[in-house]
Motif scaffolding. Structure first.
Motif, PDB file in Angstrom:
ATOM      1  N   SER A  95       5.177  -5.629   8.803  1.00  0.00           N
ATOM      2  CA  SER A  95       6.312  -5.809   7.892  1.00  0.00           C
ATOM      3  C   SER A  95       6.624  -7.286   7.693  1.00  0.00           C
ATOM      4  CB  SER A  95       7.545  -5.079   8.421  1.00  0.00           C
ATOM      5  OG  SER A  95       7.914  -5.562   9.708  1.00  0.00           O
ATOM      6  N   LEU A 104       6.218  -9.228   4.057  1.00  0.00           N
ATOM      7  CA  LEU A 104       7.328  -9.975   3.489  1.00  0.00           C
ATOM      8  C   LEU A 104       6.920 -11.415   3.206  1.00  0.00           C
ATOM      9  CD1 LEU A 104      10.239 -10.322   2.608  1.00  0.00           C
ATOM     10  CD2 LEU A 104      10.867 -10.663   5.028  1.00  0.00           C
ATOM     11  N   THR A 132      11.902  -2.976  -5.724  1.00  0.00           N
ATOM     12  CA  THR A 132      11.831  -2.595  -4.314  1.00  0.00           C
ATOM     13  C   THR A 132      13.111  -1.895  -3.889  1.00  0.00           C
ATOM     14  OG1 THR A 132      11.344  -3.380  -2.079  1.00  0.00           O
ATOM     15  CG2 THR A 132      12.784  -4.772  -3.419  1.00  0.00           C
ATOM     16  N   ASP A 133      12.990  -1.032  -2.887  1.00  0.00           N
ATOM     17  CA  ASP A 133      14.138  -0.419  -2.244  1.00  0.00           C
ATOM     18  C   ASP A 133      14.300  -0.915  -0.812  1.00  0.00           C
ATOM     19  OD1 ASP A 133      15.095   1.110  -4.342  1.00  0.00           O
ATOM     20  OD2 ASP A 133      13.829   2.837  -3.863  1.00  0.00           O
ATOM     21  N   ASP A 134      13.501  -1.898  -0.423  1.00  0.00           N
ATOM     22  CA  ASP A 134      13.600  -2.421   0.934  1.00  0.00           C
ATOM     23  C   ASP A 134      14.746  -3.439   0.997  1.00  0.00           C
ATOM     24  OD1 ASP A 134      12.966  -4.406   3.191  1.00  0.00           O
ATOM     25  OD2 ASP A 134      11.579  -2.762   3.575  1.00  0.00           O
ATOM     26  N   ALA A 169      13.686  -7.130   2.270  1.00  0.00           N
ATOM     27  CA  ALA A 169      12.909  -7.834   1.252  1.00  0.00           C
ATOM     28  C   ALA A 169      13.780  -8.187   0.055  1.00  0.00           C
ATOM     29  CB  ALA A 169      11.729  -6.979   0.807  1.00  0.00           C
ATOM     30  N   LYS A 214       6.587  -2.140  -1.889  1.00  0.00           N
ATOM     31  CA  LYS A 214       6.945  -0.914  -1.186  1.00  0.00           C
ATOM     32  C   LYS A 214       7.782  -1.255   0.051  1.00  0.00           C
ATOM     33  CE  LYS A 214       2.682   0.311  -0.336  1.00  0.00           C
ATOM     34  NZ  LYS A 214       1.500   1.047   0.183  1.00  0.00           N
ATOM     35  N   PRO A 215       8.441  -0.285   0.684  1.00  0.00           N
ATOM     36  CA  PRO A 215       9.158  -0.563   1.937  1.00  0.00           C
ATOM     37  C   PRO A 215       8.243  -1.254   2.950  1.00  0.00           C
ATOM     38  CG  PRO A 215       9.719   1.615   1.138  1.00  0.00           C
ATOM     39  CD  PRO A 215       8.634   1.108   0.240  1.00  0.00           C
ATOM     40  N   LEU A 216       8.745  -2.293   3.569  1.00  0.00           N
ATOM     41  CA  LEU A 216       7.897  -3.145   4.404  1.00  0.00           C
ATOM     42  C   LEU A 216       7.259  -2.386   5.562  1.00  0.00           C
ATOM     43  CD1 LEU A 216      10.156  -6.330   4.508  1.00  0.00           C
ATOM     44  CD2 LEU A 216       8.101  -5.948   3.118  1.00  0.00           C
TER      45      LEU A 216
END
Length: 227
Positions: free
Chosen positions: A43, A47, A70-72, A75, A24-26
């Motif tokens: 975060s 990571l 992921t969309d981060d 990352a 998931k987004p960090l």
């Protein structure tokens, strides 16, 4: 510092598995760890967990490739540099949708691949323990490994041509069993069971021997705290 000792198995560890790791987004990750990590941004720790997990997966003799959903952007860049394939979370509908999407993306390239979904928060993961688990899972259409607490799941597998059907989150051990997946009963694979959601989980992972990125982040914070 983690050391990967010799671990024998009579199962085939040919490098043919594709692993799917969701992240998931960090900024949203590991909220329950806040009381235990001092000044470490969650975060950064999330990571580091993911980097140590991916490094161990890529070192596993049973694994051919790993896709991180992921969309981060931070990352994605770090994990791609390690050798992971990055799959954007196009469904944007939570963990299980991301895993199903990742499995589909893997099989677009390798239709006959056996696929496994693996948590991104296994900082003490040992490649040879993962190989043992995957070797056992090879004998079943779908299989799963329960987490250390015996409530959740850290890994779910699907043989070639079999839909993954992930049901992670909460009491997923019971959910995956009810779905027909076979529970993997192996002892001596603690590093594959030890995900990190709580301060107690982090203590247990460090006792097993966390990877270099996790230990480096925590050591830097400890030095900063001492001034």
């Amino acid at each position: 510092m983690r050391t990967d000792g010799e671990l024998t198995t009579d199962t085939d560890t040919t490098a043919h598995w594709s692993l799917v790791v969701p992240l998931k987004p960090l900024v949203l990750a590991k909220s329950r760890l806040a009381p235990a990590v001092g000044g470490v941004p969650r975060s950064r720790l999330a990571l580091a967990f993911a980097q140590d997990t991916v490094a161990a997966v890529l070192a596993c003799p049973a694994v051919r490739d790993v896709a991180v959903v992921t969309d981060d952007p931070v990352a994605a860049a770090k994990l791609a540099a390690q050798g992971a394939r990055i799959v954007p979370d196009l469904p944007g509908a939570g963990l299980n949708a991301a895993l199903a999407h990742g499995a589909e993306a893997v099989r677009e390239r390798r239709p006959d691949a056996p696929v496994a979904a693996l948590n991104a928060d296994l900082p003490a993961l040992r490649p040879l323990e993962l190989a043992r688990v995957l070797g056992y899972a090879t004998g079943f259409p779908r299989a799963f490994l329960a987490d250390r607490a015996g409530i959740g799941t850290t890994l779910l597998t699907a043989a070639p041509g079999i839909e993954l059907r992930p049901g992670f989150g909460g009491p997923s051990r019971r959910r995956h069993s009810a779905s027909g997946a076979v529970e993997i009963p192996l002892d001596g694979v603690d590093s594959v069971r030890q995900d990190v959601d709580t301060p107690d989980d982090l203590t247990a992972a460090l006792a097993l021997g966390a990877g270099s990125r996790t230990t480096a982040v925590l050591a830097a914070d400890a030095r900063a705290a001492r001034g």
